[in-house]
Design an enzyme around this catalytic site. Structure first.
Site, PDB file in Angstrom:
ATOM      1  CG  LEU A 191      -2.079  -8.460  -6.253  1.00 20.31           C
ATOM      2  CD1 LEU A 191      -1.139  -9.499  -5.575  1.00 20.31           C
ATOM      3  CD2 LEU A 191      -1.677  -7.801  -7.816  1.00 20.31           C
ATOM      4  CD  GLU A 217       4.977   1.546  -9.204  1.00 19.06           C
ATOM      5  OE1 GLU A 217       4.683   1.153  -9.961  1.00 19.06           O
ATOM      6  OE2 GLU A 217       5.490   1.700  -7.976  1.00 19.06           O
ATOM      7  CB  ILE A 230     -11.342  -4.488 -12.415  1.00 14.59           C
ATOM      8  CG1 ILE A 230     -10.272  -4.275 -11.846  1.00 14.59           C
ATOM      9  CG2 ILE A 230     -12.724  -3.929 -12.069  1.00 14.59           C
ATOM     10  CD1 ILE A 230     -10.464  -3.795 -10.439  1.00 14.59           C
ATOM     11  N   GLY A 272       0.748  -1.081  -0.119  1.00 21.74           N
ATOM     12  CA  GLY A 272      -0.438   0.103   0.421  1.00 21.74           C
ATOM     13  C   GLY A 272       0.468   1.060  -0.130  1.00 21.74           C
ATOM     14  CB  SER A 273       4.300   2.507  -0.423  1.00 19.79           C
ATOM     15  OG  SER A 273       4.621   2.056  -2.245  1.00 19.79           O
ATOM     16  CG  ASN A 274       1.543   3.555  -5.005  1.00 21.41           C
ATOM     17  OD1 ASN A 274       2.651   4.401  -6.438  1.00 21.41           O
ATOM     18  ND2 ASN A 274       2.541   1.739  -5.608  1.00 21.41           N
ATOM     19  CG  HIS A 310       2.542  -3.111 -15.382  1.00 24.99           C
ATOM     20  ND1 HIS A 310       1.880  -4.023 -14.400  1.00 24.99           N
ATOM     21  CD2 HIS A 310       3.319  -2.796 -15.543  1.00 24.99           C
ATOM     22  CE1 HIS A 310       2.516  -4.993 -15.057  1.00 24.99           C
ATOM     23  NE2 HIS A 310       3.660  -4.855 -15.296  1.00 24.99           N
ATOM     24  CG  ASN A 329      -3.276  -1.205 -13.310  1.00 23.25           C
ATOM     25  OD1 ASN A 329      -2.812  -1.192 -11.367  1.00 23.25           O
ATOM     26  ND2 ASN A 329      -2.864  -2.309 -13.888  1.00 23.25           N
TER      27      ASN A 329
HETATM   28  C1  GRF Z   1       3.906  -1.148  -7.063  1.00 21.92           C
HETATM   29  O1  GRF Z   1       4.772  -1.385  -8.567  1.00 21.92           O
HETATM   30  C2  GRF Z   1       2.464  -1.531  -8.754  1.00 21.92           C
HETATM   31  O2  GRF Z   1       2.918  -0.808  -9.921  1.00 21.92           O
HETATM   32  C3  GRF Z   1       2.033  -2.912  -8.816  1.00 21.92           C
HETATM   33  O3  GRF Z   1       2.007  -2.802  -7.446  1.00 21.92           O
HETATM   34  C4  GRF Z   1       2.772  -2.500  -6.302  1.00 21.92           C
HETATM   35  C5  GRF Z   1       2.241  -2.270  -5.467  1.00 21.92           C
HETATM   36  O4  GRF Z   1       2.786  -1.017  -4.695  1.00 21.92           O
HETATM   37  N1  GRF Z   1       0.730  -2.301  -9.487  1.00 21.92           N
HETATM   38  P1  GRF Z   1       2.186  -0.747  -2.779  1.00 21.92           P
HETATM   39  O5  GRF Z   1       1.582  -1.595  -3.497  1.00 21.92           O
HETATM   40  O6  GRF Z   1       1.485   0.315  -3.050  1.00 21.92           O
HETATM   41  O7  GRF Z   1       3.935  -0.422  -2.381  1.00 21.92           O
END
Ligand code: GRF
Length: 187
Positions: free
Chosen positions: A86, A175, A89, A14-16, A105, A103
């Site tokens: 993951l 990201e 959808i 969940g870092s994003n 990637h 999304n």
């Molecule tokens: C990220 O690298 C994103 O591109 C991919 O999954 C990873 C998720 O990382 N779809 P986080 O859970 O946001 O840390």
């Protein structure tokens, strides 16, 4: 002006999600719901601390019913960000939110996308193939994984001694920097 209400979908670290939430004051969106496919996802605790409502999905219910639509409606969700989510959808969601599901990637699609290409596996494949560069892709979601319209890409060169782990760190920085502003453009 009213901010666009976003739901973030996560499955893991969940870092994003955290980066999107942290940047919401700078942009024209508000994270109104955090949805997880895992009940122990780190992002759940972080969202709760920020007073953002959370929801843990049941896989069967998510895939076989459209019960989620009424929950999204209740929270007035207008845009969805898949941040390391993951599960495929389902059609009902894509139909209800055309061009509103985004999304991220960790590679330069159309290379290194598709089934099984997630997490460290992506970076391992890139390093193994001795690619000169990799990067990130932010794209709209359609029925097929990783094949929707590309909204944004940024590339970085691989260094000589690049490993999947070192590449993954560099990609994550890209990201965290870019997902929020791209979402903002769709608001
Ligand atoms: C990220 O690298 C994103 O591109 C991919 O999954 C990873 C998720 O990382 N779809 P986080 O859970 O946001 O840390």
């Amino acid at each position: 002006m009213n901010k666009t209400k976003i739901a973030i979908f996560v499955s893991g670290r969940g870092s994003n999600a955290k980066a999107i939430i942290e940047q919401q004051n700078n942009f024209n969106y508000e994270v109104a719901l955090l949805i997880s496919s895992k009940k122990d996802a780190l992002a759940l605790a972080y969202a709760e601390k920020q007073n953002i409502p959370t929801l843990v999905l049941d896989k069967n219910e998510f895939q076989k019913t459209d019960n989620l639509l009424s929950i999204l409606n209740e929270h007035k969700i207008q845009l969805m960000a898949l941040a390391g989510f993951l599960w495929m959808i389902p059609q009902y969601l894509i139909k209800a939110f055309p061009n509103k599901i985004v999304n991220i990637h960790p590679a330069l699609l159309p290379k290194y996308g598709g089934k099984g290409m997630y997490g460290i596996k992506v970076h391992e494949a890139v390093v193994e193939n001795k690619e000169a560069e990799s990067g990130i892709t932010i794209h709209l979601v359609n029925e097929k994984y990783d094949e929707g319209k590309i909204l944004f890409q940024e590339a970085i060169p691989l260094s000589e001694n690049e490993t999947a782990a070192s590449l993954s760190k560099k990609i994550l920085v890209l990201e965290h920097k870019n997902f929020a502003p791209v979402l903002n453009k769709l608001c």
